[in-house]
Design a protein around this motif. Structure first.
Motif, PDB file in Angstrom:
ATOM      1  N   GLY A  65     -12.225  -4.822  -1.936  1.00 47.33           N
ATOM      2  CA  GLY A  65     -11.446  -3.611  -2.176  1.00 47.33           C
ATOM      3  C   GLY A  65     -12.056  -2.734  -3.254  1.00 47.33           C
ATOM      4  N   ARG A  66     -12.504  -3.358  -4.318  1.00 46.56           N
ATOM      5  CA  ARG A  66     -13.032  -2.589  -5.445  1.00 46.56           C
ATOM      6  C   ARG A  66     -14.474  -2.120  -5.246  1.00 46.56           C
ATOM      7  N   PHE A  67     -15.329  -2.991  -4.718  1.00 42.90           N
ATOM      8  CA  PHE A  67     -16.759  -2.688  -4.701  1.00 42.90           C
ATOM      9  C   PHE A  67     -17.337  -2.468  -3.305  1.00 42.90           C
ATOM     10  N   THR A  68     -16.965  -3.290  -2.352  1.00 47.61           N
ATOM     11  CA  THR A  68     -17.554  -3.161  -1.021  1.00 47.61           C
ATOM     12  C   THR A  68     -17.118  -1.864  -0.356  1.00 47.61           C
ATOM     13  N   PHE A  69     -15.814  -1.594  -0.376  1.00 50.86           N
ATOM     14  CA  PHE A  69     -15.285  -0.433   0.313  1.00 50.86           C
ATOM     15  C   PHE A  69     -14.843   0.671  -0.632  1.00 50.86           C
ATOM     16  N   ALA A  74      -6.951  -4.122  -4.331  1.00 48.49           N
ATOM     17  CA  ALA A  74      -6.376  -4.437  -3.031  1.00 48.49           C
ATOM     18  C   ALA A  74      -4.867  -4.593  -3.145  1.00 48.49           C
ATOM     19  N   THR A  75      -4.151  -4.074  -2.169  1.00 48.78           N
ATOM     20  CA  THR A  75      -2.700  -4.209  -2.136  1.00 48.78           C
ATOM     21  C   THR A  75      -2.349  -5.563  -1.512  1.00 48.78           C
ATOM     22  N   TRP A  76      -1.069  -5.942  -1.610  1.00 49.75           N
ATOM     23  CA  TRP A  76      -0.644  -7.205  -0.990  1.00 49.75           C
ATOM     24  C   TRP A  76      -0.828  -7.144   0.518  1.00 49.75           C
ATOM     25  N   ARG A  77      -0.605  -5.976   1.089  1.00 54.82           N
ATOM     26  CA  ARG A  77      -0.803  -5.816   2.535  1.00 54.82           C
ATOM     27  C   ARG A  77      -2.271  -6.044   2.897  1.00 54.82           C
ATOM     28  N   GLN A  78      -3.177  -5.485   2.115  1.00 53.23           N
ATOM     29  CA  GLN A  78      -4.601  -5.680   2.374  1.00 53.23           C
ATOM     30  C   GLN A  78      -4.989  -7.143   2.203  1.00 53.23           C
ATOM     31  N   HIS A  79      -4.401  -7.815   1.218  1.00 50.50           N
ATOM     32  CA  HIS A  79      -4.668  -9.244   1.043  1.00 50.50           C
ATOM     33  C   HIS A  79      -4.211 -10.021   2.277  1.00 50.50           C
ATOM     34  N   ALA A  80      -3.027  -9.702   2.783  1.00 52.18           N
ATOM     35  CA  ALA A  80      -2.502 -10.396   3.965  1.00 52.18           C
ATOM     36  C   ALA A  80      -3.366 -10.122   5.188  1.00 52.18           C
ATOM     37  N   GLN A  81      -3.770  -8.871   5.380  1.00 58.08           N
ATOM     38  CA  GLN A  81      -4.619  -8.536   6.517  1.00 58.08           C
ATOM     39  C   GLN A  81      -5.985  -9.197   6.401  1.00 58.08           C
ATOM     40  N   SER A  82      -6.524  -9.236   5.194  1.00 56.02           N
ATOM     41  CA  SER A  82      -7.808  -9.887   4.982  1.00 56.02           C
ATOM     42  C   SER A  82      -7.713 -11.382   5.259  1.00 56.02           C
ATOM     43  N   ALA A  83      -6.622 -12.000   4.816  1.00 59.80           N
ATOM     44  CA  ALA A  83      -6.417 -13.428   5.087  1.00 59.80           C
ATOM     45  C   ALA A  83      -6.307 -13.673   6.584  1.00 59.80           C
ATOM     46  N   GLY A  84      -5.652 -12.764   7.287  1.00 56.89           N
ATOM     47  CA  GLY A  84      -5.559 -12.882   8.747  1.00 56.89           C
ATOM     48  C   GLY A  84      -6.917 -12.780   9.406  1.00 56.89           C
ATOM     49  N   SER A  85      -7.760 -11.871   8.919  1.00 61.19           N
ATOM     50  CA  SER A  85      -9.101 -11.750   9.497  1.00 61.19           C
ATOM     51  C   SER A  85      -9.959 -12.972   9.166  1.00 61.19           C
ATOM     52  N   ALA A  86      -9.745 -13.561   7.997  1.00 55.99           N
ATOM     53  CA  ALA A  86     -10.464 -14.790   7.636  1.00 55.99           C
ATOM     54  C   ALA A  86     -10.012 -15.942   8.528  1.00 55.99           C
ATOM     55  N   ALA A  87      -8.725 -16.004   8.830  1.00 61.93           N
ATOM     56  CA  ALA A  87      -8.212 -17.049   9.729  1.00 61.93           C
ATOM     57  C   ALA A  87      -8.790 -16.877  11.128  1.00 61.93           C
ATOM     58  N   LEU A 133     -12.672  -0.618   9.004  1.00 58.02           N
ATOM     59  CA  LEU A 133     -11.992   0.381   9.817  1.00 58.02           C
ATOM     60  C   LEU A 133     -10.465   0.296   9.783  1.00 58.02           C
ATOM     61  N   VAL A 134      -9.929  -0.866   9.401  1.00 54.49           N
ATOM     62  CA  VAL A 134      -8.476  -1.024   9.423  1.00 54.49           C
ATOM     63  C   VAL A 134      -7.923  -1.334   8.031  1.00 54.49           C
ATOM     64  N   VAL A 135      -8.348  -2.446   7.468  1.00 58.08           N
ATOM     65  CA  VAL A 135      -7.739  -2.926   6.229  1.00 58.08           C
ATOM     66  C   VAL A 135      -8.007  -1.979   5.056  1.00 58.08           C
ATOM     67  N   PHE A 136      -9.250  -1.575   4.877  1.00 61.24           N
ATOM     68  CA  PHE A 136      -9.590  -0.703   3.756  1.00 61.24           C
ATOM     69  C   PHE A 136      -9.937   0.711   4.213  1.00 61.24           C
ATOM     70  N   ALA A 137      -9.409   1.129   5.356  1.00 59.47           N
ATOM     71  CA  ALA A 137      -9.675   2.485   5.863  1.00 59.47           C
ATOM     72  C   ALA A 137      -9.064   3.503   4.921  1.00 59.47           C
ATOM     73  N   ARG A 138      -9.786   4.549   4.677  1.00 60.31           N
ATOM     74  CA  ARG A 138      -9.290   5.611   3.808  1.00 60.31           C
ATOM     75  C   ARG A 138      -8.275   6.451   4.576  1.00 60.31           C
ATOM     76  N   SER A 139      -7.339   6.994   3.855  1.00 58.82           N
ATOM     77  CA  SER A 139      -6.328   7.860   4.469  1.00 58.82           C
ATOM     78  C   SER A 139      -6.997   9.143   4.933  1.00 58.82           C
ATOM     79  N   ARG A 140      -6.840   9.427   6.193  1.00 52.92           N
ATOM     80  CA  ARG A 140      -7.419  10.646   6.755  1.00 52.92           C
ATOM     81  C   ARG A 140      -6.354  11.741   6.903  1.00 52.92           C
ATOM     82  N   SER A 141      -5.174  11.500   6.345  1.00 57.03           N
ATOM     83  CA  SER A 141      -4.077  12.441   6.538  1.00 57.03           C
ATOM     84  C   SER A 141      -4.372  13.810   5.930  1.00 57.03           C
ATOM     85  N   GLN A 142      -5.186  13.856   4.883  1.00 59.28           N
ATOM     86  CA  GLN A 142      -5.488  15.150   4.275  1.00 59.28           C
ATOM     87  C   GLN A 142      -6.531  15.911   5.083  1.00 59.28           C
ATOM     88  N   ALA A 143      -7.368  15.185   5.837  1.00 59.87           N
ATOM     89  CA  ALA A 143      -8.426  15.839   6.590  1.00 59.87           C
ATOM     90  C   ALA A 143      -7.882  16.553   7.818  1.00 59.87           C
TER      91      ALA A 143
END
Length: 173
Positions: A65-69, A74-87, A133-143
């Motif tokens: 969350g901090r360096f790669t993307f 990372a939020t708790w939701r991102q942690h949960a999604q990341s754990a799901g992808s690891a599983a 593309l999903v877990v750490f995707a940037r908000s495109r709502s402003q674009a």
């Protein structure tokens, strides 16, 4: 307020992000292997592996969350999604090894490593893609405005000709 253009500039390029993903994920993986071995000398291996897996997944997700993307903490939701992808990645490597056992009666250590590492690499690429593309995707709502978003309204002002008479102009001032 950040513009969409500056958000895009802040996000690392795909190659840079992938290199960081491999570096951080691989580094955490190596450290986890050592930690499991050390902890297993005091507690049962399965428990040591479970504890280290939870801690390393939390740590790796925070690093991603901090360096790669470049998304910050990372939020708790991102942690949960990341754990799901690891599983899911774990399930892919297990399935590959089970398939190998079904296809080859007594595979050698080299064949097992090739299959495991190949499955792990494929799962890692898929996991990177999912995280980016999903877990750490940037908000495109402003674009681009979404449905239901009010668009700015251009106001048209009718102008009348200014009086040319100097006496009228002075009086108006």
């Amino acid at each position: 307020m950040e513009s969409a253009h500056s958000q895009e500039q802040a996000a690392p390029a795909a190659f840079t992000a992938f290199a960081r993903f491999v570096l951080f994920g691989g580094g955490v993986g190596v450290a986890s292997g050592l930690a499991v071995a050390a902890l297993a000398s005091w507690i049962p291996w399965a428990l040591a592996n479970a504890l280290i897996t939870v801690v390393s997944t939390l740590f790796a997700t925070e690093l991603h969350g901090r360096f790669t993307f470049g998304d910050g903490r990372a939020t708790w939701r991102q942690h949960a999604q990341s754990a799901g992808s690891a599983a899911l990645a774990y399930a892919v490597t297990c399935a590959a090894m089970l398939l190998l056992q079904q296809l080859v009666a007594a595979p050698g250590a080299v064949v097992e490593q090739v299959v495991y590492l190949s499955a792990s690499a494929c799962a890692g690429v898929a996991r990177f893609t999912l995280l980016r593309l999903v877990v750490f995707a940037r908000s495109r709502s402003q674009a681009a405005p979404t449905v239901g978003t009010a668009l700015p309204v251009q106001a048209t002002v009718a102008r009348t000709a200014a009086p040319a008479d100097p006496a009228v102009l002075c009086h108006a001032a």
